[in-house]
Scaffold this motif. Sequence first.
Motif, PDB file in Angstrom:
ATOM      1  N   ALA A   1       0.829  -1.207   0.000  1.00 17.28           N
ATOM      2  CA  ALA A   1       0.000   0.000   0.000  1.00 17.28           C
ATOM      3  C   ALA A   1       0.862   1.255   0.000  1.00 17.28           C
ATOM      4  O   ALA A   1       0.569   2.230  -0.706  1.00 17.28           O
ATOM      5  N   VAL A   2       1.931   1.254   0.791  1.00 19.77           N
ATOM      6  CA  VAL A   2       2.821   2.414   0.840  1.00 19.77           C
ATOM      7  C   VAL A   2       3.510   2.612  -0.511  1.00 19.77           C
ATOM      8  O   VAL A   2       3.612   3.738  -1.027  1.00 19.77           O
ATOM      9  N   HIS A   3       3.977   1.512  -1.111  1.00 21.57           N
ATOM     10  CA  HIS A   3       4.675   1.579  -2.393  1.00 21.57           C
ATOM     11  C   HIS A   3       3.763   2.186  -3.468  1.00 21.57           C
ATOM     12  O   HIS A   3       4.162   3.088  -4.223  1.00 21.57           O
ATOM     13  N   ILE A   4       2.538   1.693  -3.542  1.00 24.37           N
ATOM     14  CA  ILE A   4       1.598   2.183  -4.544  1.00 24.37           C
ATOM     15  C   ILE A   4       1.176   3.618  -4.225  1.00 24.37           C
ATOM     16  O   ILE A   4       0.983   4.450  -5.134  1.00 24.37           O
ATOM     17  N   THR A   5       1.045   3.945  -2.932  1.00 23.53           N
ATOM     18  CA  THR A   5       0.697   5.313  -2.545  1.00 23.53           C
ATOM     19  C   THR A   5       1.774   6.294  -2.987  1.00 23.53           C
ATOM     20  O   THR A   5       1.476   7.391  -3.479  1.00 23.53           O
ATOM     21  N   VAL A   6       3.034   5.914  -2.822  1.00 30.94           N
ATOM     22  CA  VAL A   6       4.131   6.776  -3.284  1.00 30.94           C
ATOM     23  C   VAL A   6       4.001   7.032  -4.781  1.00 30.94           C
ATOM     24  O   VAL A   6       4.199   8.163  -5.257  1.00 30.94           O
TER      25      VAL A   6
ATOM     26  N   ALA B   1      -3.505  20.710 -12.260  1.00 31.91           N
ATOM     27  CA  ALA B   1      -4.565  20.105 -13.065  1.00 31.91           C
ATOM     28  C   ALA B   1      -5.495  19.285 -12.179  1.00 31.91           C
ATOM     29  O   ALA B   1      -5.088  18.730 -11.147  1.00 31.91           O
ATOM     30  N   LEU B   2      -6.745  19.186 -12.594  1.00 31.52           N
ATOM     31  CA  LEU B   2      -7.734  18.446 -11.807  1.00 31.52           C
ATOM     32  C   LEU B   2      -7.445  16.949 -11.782  1.00 31.52           C
ATOM     33  O   LEU B   2      -7.949  16.242 -10.901  1.00 31.52           O
ATOM     34  N   THR B   3      -6.664  16.457 -12.736  1.00 34.17           N
ATOM     35  CA  THR B   3      -6.321  15.027 -12.728  1.00 34.17           C
ATOM     36  C   THR B   3      -5.539  14.648 -11.474  1.00 34.17           C
ATOM     37  O   THR B   3      -5.478  13.469 -11.127  1.00 34.17           O
ATOM     38  N   ALA B   4      -4.934  15.639 -10.797  1.00 33.98           N
ATOM     39  CA  ALA B   4      -4.252  15.341  -9.539  1.00 33.98           C
ATOM     40  C   ALA B   4      -5.238  14.816  -8.505  1.00 33.98           C
ATOM     41  O   ALA B   4      -4.884  13.970  -7.665  1.00 33.98           O
ATOM     42  N   LEU B   5      -6.502  15.293  -8.550  1.00 28.87           N
ATOM     43  CA  LEU B   5      -7.513  14.805  -7.611  1.00 28.87           C
ATOM     44  C   LEU B   5      -7.824  13.329  -7.867  1.00 28.87           C
ATOM     45  O   LEU B   5      -8.117  12.577  -6.930  1.00 28.87           O
ATOM     46  N   ALA B   6      -7.762  12.916  -9.125  1.00 29.40           N
ATOM     47  CA  ALA B   6      -7.980  11.498  -9.440  1.00 29.40           C
ATOM     48  C   ALA B   6      -6.880  10.638  -8.833  1.00 29.40           C
ATOM     49  O   ALA B   6      -7.136   9.526  -8.351  1.00 29.40           O
ATOM     50  N   GLN B   7      -5.641  11.143  -8.845  1.00 32.95           N
ATOM     51  CA  GLN B   7      -4.544  10.401  -8.225  1.00 32.95           C
ATOM     52  C   GLN B   7      -4.761  10.260  -6.718  1.00 32.95           C
ATOM     53  O   GLN B   7      -4.495   9.208  -6.133  1.00 32.95           O
ATOM     54  N   LEU B   8      -5.277  11.317  -6.088  1.00 32.13           N
ATOM     55  CA  LEU B   8      -5.600  11.219  -4.667  1.00 32.13           C
ATOM     56  C   LEU B   8      -6.725  10.216  -4.447  1.00 32.13           C
ATOM     57  O   LEU B   8      -6.748   9.494  -3.438  1.00 32.13           O
ATOM     58  N   GLY B   9      -7.653  10.147  -5.406  1.00 28.98           N
ATOM     59  CA  GLY B   9      -8.705   9.137  -5.324  1.00 28.98           C
ATOM     60  C   GLY B   9      -8.148   7.730  -5.401  1.00 28.98           C
ATOM     61  O   GLY B   9      -8.604   6.817  -4.691  1.00 28.98           O
ATOM     62  N   TRP B  10      -7.139   7.533  -6.236  1.00 33.52           N
ATOM     63  CA  TRP B  10      -6.496   6.214  -6.320  1.00 33.52           C
ATOM     64  C   TRP B  10      -5.772   5.871  -5.020  1.00 33.52           C
ATOM     65  O   TRP B  10      -5.708   4.701  -4.637  1.00 33.52           O
ATOM     66  N   ILE B  11      -5.240   6.867  -4.339  1.00 35.37           N
ATOM     67  CA  ILE B  11      -4.610   6.603  -3.044  1.00 35.37           C
ATOM     68  C   ILE B  11      -5.658   6.105  -2.055  1.00 35.37           C
ATOM     69  O   ILE B  11      -5.430   5.127  -1.307  1.00 35.37           O
ATOM     70  N   ALA B  12      -6.839   6.752  -2.036  1.00 38.48           N
ATOM     71  CA  ALA B  12      -7.924   6.282  -1.159  1.00 38.48           C
ATOM     72  C   ALA B  12      -8.332   4.873  -1.525  1.00 38.48           C
ATOM     73  O   ALA B  12      -8.566   4.022  -0.644  1.00 38.48           O
ATOM     74  N   SER B  13      -8.406   4.585  -2.835  1.00 36.70           N
ATOM     75  CA  SER B  13      -8.757   3.232  -3.287  1.00 36.70           C
ATOM     76  C   SER B  13      -7.712   2.212  -2.843  1.00 36.70           C
ATOM     77  O   SER B  13      -8.044   1.095  -2.420  1.00 36.70           O
ATOM     78  N   THR B  14      -6.452   2.594  -2.908  1.00 36.05           N
ATOM     79  CA  THR B  14      -5.380   1.670  -2.517  1.00 36.05           C
ATOM     80  C   THR B  14      -5.495   1.276  -1.050  1.00 36.05           C
ATOM     81  O   THR B  14      -5.359   0.090  -0.696  1.00 36.05           O
ATOM     82  N   TRP B  15      -5.776   2.248  -0.202  1.00 39.12           N
ATOM     83  CA  TRP B  15      -5.887   1.921   1.226  1.00 39.12           C
ATOM     84  C   TRP B  15      -7.181   1.180   1.525  1.00 39.12           C
ATOM     85  O   TRP B  15      -7.235   0.364   2.459  1.00 39.12           O
TER      86      TRP B  15
ATOM     87  N   GLU C   1       4.187  -3.201 -10.945  1.00 39.75           N
ATOM     88  CA  GLU C   1       3.173  -2.659 -10.040  1.00 39.75           C
ATOM     89  C   GLU C   1       3.396  -1.169  -9.768  1.00 39.75           C
ATOM     90  O   GLU C   1       2.516  -0.340 -10.009  1.00 39.75           O
ATOM     91  N   PHE C   2       4.560  -0.822  -9.258  1.00 39.75           N
ATOM     92  CA  PHE C   2       4.843   0.573  -8.927  1.00 39.75           C
ATOM     93  C   PHE C   2       4.795   1.455 -10.171  1.00 39.75           C
ATOM     94  O   PHE C   2       4.172   2.526 -10.183  1.00 39.75           O
ATOM     95  N   SER C   3       5.439   1.028 -11.242  1.00 41.83           N
ATOM     96  CA  SER C   3       5.525   1.848 -12.453  1.00 41.83           C
ATOM     97  C   SER C   3       4.167   2.045 -13.102  1.00 41.83           C
ATOM     98  O   SER C   3       3.877   3.116 -13.636  1.00 41.83           O
ATOM     99  N   ALA C   4       3.322   1.010 -13.070  1.00 41.41           N
ATOM    100  CA  ALA C   4       1.998   1.134 -13.682  1.00 41.41           C
ATOM    101  C   ALA C   4       1.167   2.185 -12.957  1.00 41.41           C
ATOM    102  O   ALA C   4       0.459   2.981 -13.590  1.00 41.41           O
ATOM    103  N   HIS C   5       1.240   2.229 -11.630  1.00 39.56           N
ATOM    104  CA  HIS C   5       0.465   3.209 -10.881  1.00 39.56           C
ATOM    105  C   HIS C   5       1.045   4.619 -11.030  1.00 39.56           C
ATOM    106  O   HIS C   5       0.312   5.600 -10.911  1.00 39.56           O
ATOM    107  N   LEU C   6       2.330   4.699 -11.309  1.00 40.20           N
ATOM    108  CA  LEU C   6       2.942   6.007 -11.539  1.00 40.20           C
ATOM    109  C   LEU C   6       2.726   6.492 -12.961  1.00 40.20           C
ATOM    110  O   LEU C   6       2.835   7.682 -13.254  1.00 40.20           O
TER     111      LEU C   6
END
Length: 602
Positions: free
Chosen positions: A408-413, A425-439, A568-573
């Motif tokens: 979870a930490v790795h993907i959150t980073v 950009a508003l797409t940054a909010l989507a990335q924060l949404g993915w962090i919530a999804s990860t946890w 895993e890490f690269s795909a989420h980044l």
Amino acid sequence: MIVPMRKVAVLCQSKDSDETLGRLRELGVLHVTPAQAAASGDLDAARKPLDQARGALAVLAALPERAPPTSLPAPAHVVGRVQQLSTERKDLDADITQLEAEHAAQAPFGDFDPEQARALRAQGVGLRLYQFPAKKAPTAPPGASLHIVGQAGSTACAVLVGPPEASLTAREVPLPPRSLAAITRARTDQAARRDAIDGELAALAGARAALAQHVARLEDEAQLHEARAAMGTAESLTWITGFCPEVAVPAVHAAAAGGGWAVSVREPSADDVVPTKLESKPWVRQVHAVLEMVGITPGYAEVDVSAPFLLFLVLFAAMLIGDAGYGALILLGVFLARRKFPRAPAQPFALLRTVGLATVVWGAITGTYFAILSVPPFLDWMRLEWLAGSDKVATTKNVMLLCFLIGAVHITVAHLWAALRCGKALTALAQLGWIASTWCMFFIAKTMVLGDPFPGFMIPVTIAGVGAIILFMTPVKQLKSEWFNHVMLPLSLVSNFVDVVSYLRLFAVGTAGVAVASSFNDMAARIGAAGGINLLFAALVAIFGHTLNLLLCAMGVLVHGVRLNTLEFSAHLGLQWSGVPYRPLQRRAGGTPASDLDSKPN
């Protein structure tokens, strides 16, 4: 970081093109891009000597190191001779294999001359070879006699002597082309010739260092030929284009002033394939050896993940190997190898040293030393009860929880980094949404695998996160072309869960390694219990078992540790590793060009 690049075009008079290329090579900063398509036949002809020299060097590199002879033959002669000997040795190996197969097939029938058997057949006396089950010998036909001459396992080998038309209802073996003695002589001659070839190759191994320099010179010449083929021409002018680091642009201008060139320098466009040059701090640089080994490079417009790649790779390697004893062996191997090869690149040794230290620490806090169940108190003081307590069920659960947490930490980073790259950009909010999804997936994994209750506060967090993903994952202007991402969102959320759970491989592979080592320990203990010479056998079993297990652990690091970073890490980044390595036109070998050297007498 990824070094900023500038696109450079150098224009000169055609008569000065060779001199310009020479100066650019000495400058060593321009990554050449072709201005026109080069004829493949010309490039293949230029690369052929290089490929041959590399092949010869690979053959000699596999032989024991020897002192160089007092009189070295020309490198081209060494390459030609090694090629000739290697081809002959390969043919000899095939012949020896065939002779051994012939010998094994004919040996049960004994030594006889097949030509005499064929001569007897011409005189009306047939001689046929048969094989059949030893317990079910067939009956010889009238006028013929069956003689069993040998046995191979449960199969009898026999000779039927009689009229030429006499036969058996069994498997007939054709008469061999030569006698057993002839096969043995041929095999002896071939083996002797192979030994002679090995001896000559061993003598040529002393020229390995000189041949390595010859390969470097040929690489320089091949690169120069490729650069020459990449130049564009029009009337009396010639130009070459490429990319160089921004900090090297003044040096290019200075060289242009001295060489009488015209130079154009501009920002790379979005359509340019810009090479990637990584420039990291010394402690991070060691991971570049892994990137080069795997053959991946981030794109110029992507990000340099060397630092997190190194940190998490070392953590993954420590958990996958998981034994302080193995970590100590890695450190010892690095120390000995570094003394043996002081001129070898330092990065791989530094990385192995870091992995060894991390493995010692992880093995110490988990109380694992060559999978020995009971260790002395002075080795047990670092053991953490939470990871290696007496309650095996609880500690297993804790380690699995740690794997989920690391995932979870790795993907959150990765998503946090992607959000920072989005800026305002508003797409940054989507990335924060993915962090919530990860946890959310982390807590679901805890519930499904470890049996812990799902916390209620994650329900609104998850709803808000998925809402942010739906609303902001695609810019409004791109909805028409990228609407399919919204259709695939449920599968993406499931994939997010799978990615978090996939970090459980750290626990599974590490536990398997300890189990394998423990099994070999038990086997060695049972053998050595009888004492005497059995102690020697027990030691050999233990050494073999731990060596094999350490190799399997190393394979696990390459397969799983590297994968978690590159997939895993690269795909989420959003990192696709689409880069082209920065390979400037430069001289890598000093001295006389190879073509001049080869023309000199021995």
